[in-house]
Design an enzyme around this catalytic site. Structure first.
Site, PDB file in Angstrom:
ATOM      1  N   ASP A  30       4.017  -6.365  -2.109  1.00 50.62           N
ATOM      2  CA  ASP A  30       4.139  -6.800  -3.460  1.00 50.62           C
ATOM      3  C   ASP A  30       3.281  -8.258  -3.749  1.00 50.62           C
ATOM      4  O   ASP A  30       3.240  -8.524  -4.746  1.00 50.62           O
ATOM      5  CB  ASP A  30       5.627  -7.266  -3.523  1.00 50.62           C
ATOM      6  CG  ASP A  30       6.555  -5.963  -3.500  1.00 50.62           C
ATOM      7  OD1 ASP A  30       5.982  -4.842  -3.849  1.00 50.62           O
ATOM      8  OD2 ASP A  30       7.714  -6.091  -3.309  1.00 50.62           O
TER       9      ASP A  30
ATOM     10  N   LYS B  72       2.597   1.179  -8.134  1.00 52.57           N
ATOM     11  CA  LYS B  72       3.839   0.111  -8.430  1.00 52.57           C
ATOM     12  C   LYS B  72       4.090  -0.076 -10.003  1.00 52.57           C
ATOM     13  O   LYS B  72       3.960   0.707 -10.510  1.00 52.57           O
ATOM     14  CB  LYS B  72       3.262  -1.325  -7.786  1.00 52.57           C
ATOM     15  CG  LYS B  72       3.093  -1.375  -6.254  1.00 52.57           C
ATOM     16  CD  LYS B  72       4.584  -1.201  -5.454  1.00 52.57           C
ATOM     17  CE  LYS B  72       4.312  -0.873  -4.030  1.00 52.57           C
ATOM     18  NZ  LYS B  72       5.453  -0.463  -3.296  1.00 52.57           N
TER      19      LYS B  72
HETATM   20  C1  S3P Z   1      11.240  -2.371  -1.629  1.00 54.86           C
HETATM   21  C2  S3P Z   1      10.082  -1.659  -1.179  1.00 54.86           C
HETATM   22  C3  S3P Z   1       8.842  -1.825  -1.544  1.00 54.86           C
HETATM   23  C4  S3P Z   1       8.595  -3.092  -2.397  1.00 54.86           C
HETATM   24  C5  S3P Z   1       9.635  -3.009  -3.525  1.00 54.86           C
HETATM   25  C6  S3P Z   1      10.637  -3.202  -2.866  1.00 54.86           C
HETATM   26  C7  S3P Z   1      12.610  -2.319  -1.119  1.00 54.86           C
HETATM   27  O1  S3P Z   1       8.520  -0.734  -1.988  1.00 54.86           O
HETATM   28  O2  S3P Z   1       7.351  -2.918  -3.276  1.00 54.86           O
HETATM   29  O3  S3P Z   1       9.293  -3.933  -4.384  1.00 54.86           O
HETATM   30  O4  S3P Z   1      13.115  -3.242  -1.356  1.00 54.86           O
HETATM   31  O5  S3P Z   1      12.703  -1.577  -0.109  1.00 54.86           O
HETATM   32  P1  S3P Z   1       7.999   0.847  -1.399  1.00 54.86           P
HETATM   33  O6  S3P Z   1       9.054   1.259  -0.457  1.00 54.86           O
HETATM   34  O7  S3P Z   1       7.494   1.798  -2.306  1.00 54.86           O
HETATM   35  O8  S3P Z   1       6.848   0.120  -0.469  1.00 54.86           O
END
Ligand code: S3P
Length: 444
Positions: A325, A352
């Site tokens: 992120d 994203k």
């Molecule tokens: C998150 C996982 C990440 C991250 C998101 C929050 C989480 O996403 O980008 O902001 O809380 O599990 P991804 O699982 O798609 O990588």
């Protein structure tokens, strides 16, 4: 949750950032805290919960499925859980707003309950791929009907009892891992996720804290995370540490604005989240950890950050999961570093809240920064500490992190940067602009 009226903002350079601050509670931990408390039997308390729109979408959904969730005047949240297996049929569609984490984790929970839920979201969330969670959840027996391309709106009809599976993650995603583990909570037997590349492990840590039987073993294929189903979660008192992703904006702002010195209190230092600190230190940032300690099962520290002359790096691709992120704000640091920074291996940025590779390229180019776009990242020519030209117009594309990153870029620009809409900042950091004012105002 309909999107708020657009809030345009023109950001210009201002004096150094000085003072101390706390960042809001970690977003990932806040979502999970509400979900797990809502599944415990009895009353839990949460302190330091992030009160941003994304987390409030999770709270609304858990209320719609039977939990009682209240906020005391002192900011403590009290949650009366329904017990694993006790989720009720929501009467209306669950509006997830902008929040991918709420959507994917709740799809997992619904999958192993005898209920049906429809998930809707804003224009950004409605473009994001859900097939990555639909696939394993269907293997467990859920019936998922999604819109074309595996997108929202979609409907999940859970199966109870669901079928335990062993699932190897095809992409590094804590959301997919967590969706399967949460489905496993109410599934008889053992549900396993094999994780070839480690991602944030808050679900595992917290579920164990709530009394679920969760084991993690290393294997040649990666980490094997097993959850014993039909778990009983015990109510907890949770202290949510500060969000390292939110802290990242101030780390970079203080690093690039000459004369800055700040201390950020109570930042979660879970090693699956600290990739930005590692990358910034490789660039020569002056970041010092003070008073490392543990809060609620997570490592936490205060961070002192001073202005530094940053140098370009080749961002190690293996840092990607621990800073996924943080690329937008890292790109801003790269824009004022000396030399050409190259970041590859971050293909996930394409899916994203916006396509963050294309969005940051367009935004930085509008601010006078030379970029080269790759399918899986960006190369950025830094200004060697000189102010960015600025003066351009930037689209935030319903993406809070683009809005905050380009606000920070504006602090280092010769001419103001015009951002079309900073209202998405409320999804993860409602006090961002107050904090910016306090940190720069102190030096005026
Ligand atoms: C998150 C996982 C990440 C991250 C998101 C929050 C989480 O996403 O980008 O902001 O809380 O599990 P991804 O699982 O798609 O990588």
């Amino acid at each position: 949750m309909s999107h708020a009226a657009p809030r345009p903002l023109s950001v210009s350079a201002r004096g150094p950032l000085r003072g101390t601050l706390t960042v809001p509670g970690d977003k990932s931990i806040s979502h999970r805290a509400l979900m797990f408390c809502a599944l415990a039997v009895g009353e839990s308390r949460i302190r330091g919960l992030l009160e941003g729109e994304d987390v409030m979408a999770t709270a609304a959904a858990m209320r719609a499925m039977g939990a009682r969730i209240d906020r005391d005047a002192d900011g403590t949240w009290r949650v009366h859980g329904v017990g694993v297996g006790g989720l009720l049929q929501p009467e209306q569609a669950l509006d997830m707003g902008n929040s991918g984490t709420s959507t994917r984790l709740l799809m997992g929970l619904v999958s192993s309950h005898a209920i049906t839920a429809t998930f809707t979201g804003d224009a950004s969330l409605s473009k994001r791929p859900m097939g990555r969670v639909t696939e394993p959840l269907s293997q467990m027996g859920a019936d998922v009907r999604s819109s074309p391309g595996g997108r929202l709106p979609l409907m999940v009809r859970g199966l109870c009892p669901a079928v335990p599976i062993t699932y190897t993650l095809p992409i590094a995603s804590a959301q997919v891992k967590s969706a399967v583990l949460l489905a496993g909570l109410n599934t008889p037997g053992i549900t396993r996720v094999i994780e070839p590349v480690p991602t944030r492990d808050h679900s595992e840590r917290m579920l164990r804290g709530f009394g679920a039987e969760v084991t993690v073993e290393d294997s040649p294929e990666g980490k094997i995370i097993s959850i014993h189903g039909e778990a009983e979660l015990k109510p907890q008192t949770i202290e949510v540490p500060g969000d390292p992703s939110s802290a990242g904006f101030w780390m970079v702002a203080a690093s690039i604005v000459p004369g800055s010195e700040i201390v950020i209190h109570n930042v979660c230092m879970n090693p699956t989240r600290t990739g930005l600190i590692t990358a910034l230190k490789l660039m020569g940032a002056d970041i010092v950890e003070i008073d490392a300690r543990e809060v609620g099962g997570e490592p936490v520290a205060d961070l002192r950050v001073r202005h530094a002359h940053l140098k370009a790096i080749e961002v190690p691709a293996d840092l990607a999961p621990s800073m996924i992120d943080e690329y937008p704000i890292l790109f801003v640091a790269a824009a004022v570093a000396q030399g050409r920074t190259v970041a590859r291996g971050a293909h996930e940025l394409r899916v994203k809240e916006s396509d963050r590779i294309a969005a940051m390229r367009a935004a930085l180019e509008a601010a006078g920064v030379q970029c080269e776009e790759f399918e899986d990242g960006l190369a950025i020519q830094g200004s060697a500490g000189a102010p960015l030209a600025g003066g351009g117009s930037v689209a935030s594309l319903l993406d809070h992190r683009i809005a905050m990153s380009m606000t920070v870029a504006g602090l280092a620009a010769a001419a103001p940067i015009a951002i079309d809409d900073v209202s998405p900042v409320a999804t993860s950091y409602p006090d961002f602009f107050e904090t910016l004012h306090a940190l720069t105002g102190a030096a005026q």
